[in-house]
Design a protein around this motif. Structure first.
Motif, PDB file in Angstrom:
ATOM      1  N   SER A 142       0.837  -1.198   0.000  1.00 49.31           N
ATOM      2  CA  SER A 142       0.000   0.000   0.000  1.00 49.31           C
ATOM      3  C   SER A 142       0.872   1.247   0.000  1.00 49.31           C
ATOM      4  N   HIS A 143       0.223   2.393  -0.200  1.00 48.05           N
ATOM      5  CA  HIS A 143       0.986   3.646  -0.214  1.00 48.05           C
ATOM      6  C   HIS A 143       1.491   4.011   1.176  1.00 48.05           C
ATOM      7  N   TYR A 190      19.851  -2.183  -6.284  1.00 50.07           N
ATOM      8  CA  TYR A 190      20.639  -3.185  -5.567  1.00 50.07           C
ATOM      9  C   TYR A 190      21.941  -2.577  -5.069  1.00 50.07           C
ATOM     10  N   SER A 191      22.235  -2.824  -3.780  1.00 51.29           N
ATOM     11  CA  SER A 191      23.484  -2.331  -3.207  1.00 51.29           C
ATOM     12  C   SER A 191      23.833  -3.158  -1.978  1.00 51.29           C
ATOM     13  N   ASP A 192      25.085  -3.601  -1.907  1.00 47.59           N
ATOM     14  CA  ASP A 192      25.602  -4.318  -0.733  1.00 47.59           C
ATOM     15  C   ASP A 192      24.736  -5.516  -0.348  1.00 47.59           C
ATOM     16  N   GLY A 193      24.304  -6.262  -1.340  1.00 51.65           N
ATOM     17  CA  GLY A 193      23.572  -7.496  -1.078  1.00 51.65           C
ATOM     18  C   GLY A 193      22.109  -7.326  -0.748  1.00 51.65           C
ATOM     19  N   VAL A 194      21.573  -6.098  -0.816  1.00 49.77           N
ATOM     20  CA  VAL A 194      20.180  -5.843  -0.461  1.00 49.77           C
ATOM     21  C   VAL A 194      19.497  -5.085  -1.593  1.00 49.77           C
ATOM     22  N   ILE A 195      18.266  -5.496  -1.905  1.00 50.79           N
ATOM     23  CA  ILE A 195      17.454  -4.824  -2.917  1.00 50.79           C
ATOM     24  C   ILE A 195      16.428  -3.958  -2.196  1.00 50.79           C
ATOM     25  N   THR A 196      16.331  -2.687  -2.563  1.00 45.57           N
ATOM     26  CA  THR A 196      15.363  -1.785  -1.942  1.00 45.57           C
ATOM     27  C   THR A 196      14.605  -1.031  -3.024  1.00 45.57           C
ATOM     28  N   ASP A 197      13.368  -0.610  -2.680  1.00 33.64           N
ATOM     29  CA  ASP A 197      12.636   0.229  -3.624  1.00 33.64           C
ATOM     30  C   ASP A 197      12.836   1.695  -3.247  1.00 33.64           C
ATOM     31  N   ASP A 198      12.372   2.580  -4.113  1.00 33.80           N
ATOM     32  CA  ASP A 198      12.639   4.003  -3.901  1.00 33.80           C
ATOM     33  C   ASP A 198      11.628   4.661  -2.981  1.00 33.80           C
ATOM     34  N   GLY A 199      10.640   3.876  -2.486  1.00 35.80           N
ATOM     35  CA  GLY A 199       9.702   4.414  -1.511  1.00 35.80           C
ATOM     36  C   GLY A 199       8.771   5.466  -2.058  1.00 35.80           C
ATOM     37  N   ASP A 200       8.261   5.264  -3.288  1.00 35.91           N
ATOM     38  CA  ASP A 200       7.344   6.235  -3.884  1.00 35.91           C
ATOM     39  C   ASP A 200       5.969   6.228  -3.231  1.00 35.91           C
ATOM     40  N   GLY A 201       5.670   5.170  -2.449  1.00 34.35           N
ATOM     41  CA  GLY A 201       4.386   5.116  -1.768  1.00 34.35           C
ATOM     42  C   GLY A 201       3.214   4.885  -2.697  1.00 34.35           C
ATOM     43  N   VAL A 202       3.297   3.854  -3.544  1.00 30.55           N
ATOM     44  CA  VAL A 202       2.216   3.538  -4.472  1.00 30.55           C
ATOM     45  C   VAL A 202       1.566   2.226  -4.061  1.00 30.55           C
ATOM     46  N   ASN A 203       0.317   2.034  -4.481  1.00 32.88           N
ATOM     47  CA  ASN A 203      -0.363   0.763  -4.285  1.00 32.88           C
ATOM     48  C   ASN A 203       0.017  -0.165  -5.435  1.00 32.88           C
ATOM     49  N   VAL A 204       0.584  -1.307  -5.107  1.00 30.82           N
ATOM     50  CA  VAL A 204       1.074  -2.198  -6.151  1.00 30.82           C
ATOM     51  C   VAL A 204       1.001  -3.640  -5.658  1.00 30.82           C
TER      52      VAL A 204
END
Length: 280
Positions: A142-143, A190-204
């Motif tokens: 969720s957002h 991807y960085s240092d073994g971890v995948i993260t999202d950019d935190g846009d706050g969308v419902n997906v």
């Protein structure tokens, strides 16, 4: 009836002690009716609720604000066979502050059926639709959800995306390839073994699947059916010598489910609503 010399007294069942409070891992909406015993998801409500549950074809473990997925290997002994759990992927809030702030908060089961259980992670506003026989693990973001983190105990060999940012391919050094699908564009890095999202706050809706044998043909199948997902499933015994499976699905397109070899022999193909895919 008492034997000679014995008193005729009623039989007293042995007393047992138990916790009469409903499990803390169940939504309050579920407590107004009777609850099942010996259900497949029972480890989610026992003790600390962090024991792995086998939801074919994955083992799923819930701990604090994270969910870990494992494609299990088998360990064979002379007296038993068991599954080895190793957290191939772990999905959690990406910010350290969020993880520390909600360590005491666990999952809540918001619904269940014969073939499914829905886990909510209140601290991160995540919902996992865990359906037996589904080759994907599906989660609703969720957002309000903090930025996601996807980590692994293995080394990452490569991490790539398509141009529309709706499909990612994650290759690990244990020869596993995982596919990550999104119902709308989401930017993972991807960085240092971890995948993260950019935190846009969308419902997906995010769907994650292991690619069998890293096969391009299997990848085409997963691509084709990635847009339709089940949220629950039931088994009905309405006819003699017959069991009928029904899934509630969302999204669009046809639903992809796995079948055991025996199921393939017994499936009714005359009704026209089942297509068997070869070599998947």
């Amino acid at each position: 009836m008492a034997l000679p010399g014995e008193k005729d007294e009623p039989f007293l069942f042995p007393s047992t002690s138990y916790d009469s409070n409903p499990p803390q891992y169940l939504s309050s909406d579920l407590l107004s009716s009777s609850l099942p015993t010996h259900s497949f998801f029972q480890p989610f409500v026992e003790a600390d609720g962090n024991n792995p549950v086998y939801i074919h074809p994955y083992n799923v473990e819930s701990s604090a604000s994270s969910i870990s997925l494992c494609f299990p290997s088998r360990r064979v002994h002379s007296t038993f066979i068991d599954q080895v759990f190793k957290a191939d992927l772990t999905i959690s809030p990406s910010t350290q502050q969020t993880q520390q702030g909600f360590q005491s908060h666990c999952h809540v089961i918001s619904s269940f059926s014969d073939l499914s259980v829905t886990l909510d992670i209140p601290s991160s506003h995540l919902t996992f639709f865990l359906v037996r026989g589904c080759p994907f693990v599906t989660l609703s973001v969720s957002h309000h959800t903090p930025p996601l983190s996807i980590s692994t105990v293995h080394k990452v060999s490569s991490f790539t995306s398509n141009d529309s940012l709706t499909k990612y391919t994650l290759k690990l050094d244990n020869d596993q390839t995982w596919l990550i699908y999104a119902s709308s564009p989401i930017k993972f890095s991807y960085s240092d073994g971890v995948i993260t999202d950019d935190g846009d706050g969308v419902n997906v809706i995010v769907r994650i699947a292991l690619l069998p044998n890293s096969s391009s043909a299997s990848e085409d199948v997963l691509d084709r059916y990635s847009t339709c997902y089940p949220v629950s499933g039931d088994a009905f015994f309405t006819k003699t010598y017959c069991v009928e499976y029904k899934w509630e699905k969302r999204g669009f397109g046809d639903l992809l489910m796995l079948a055991h070899p025996l199921h393939l022999q017994l499936l009714s193909k005359g009704e026209g609503n089942v297509t068997i895919l070869k070599n998947f």
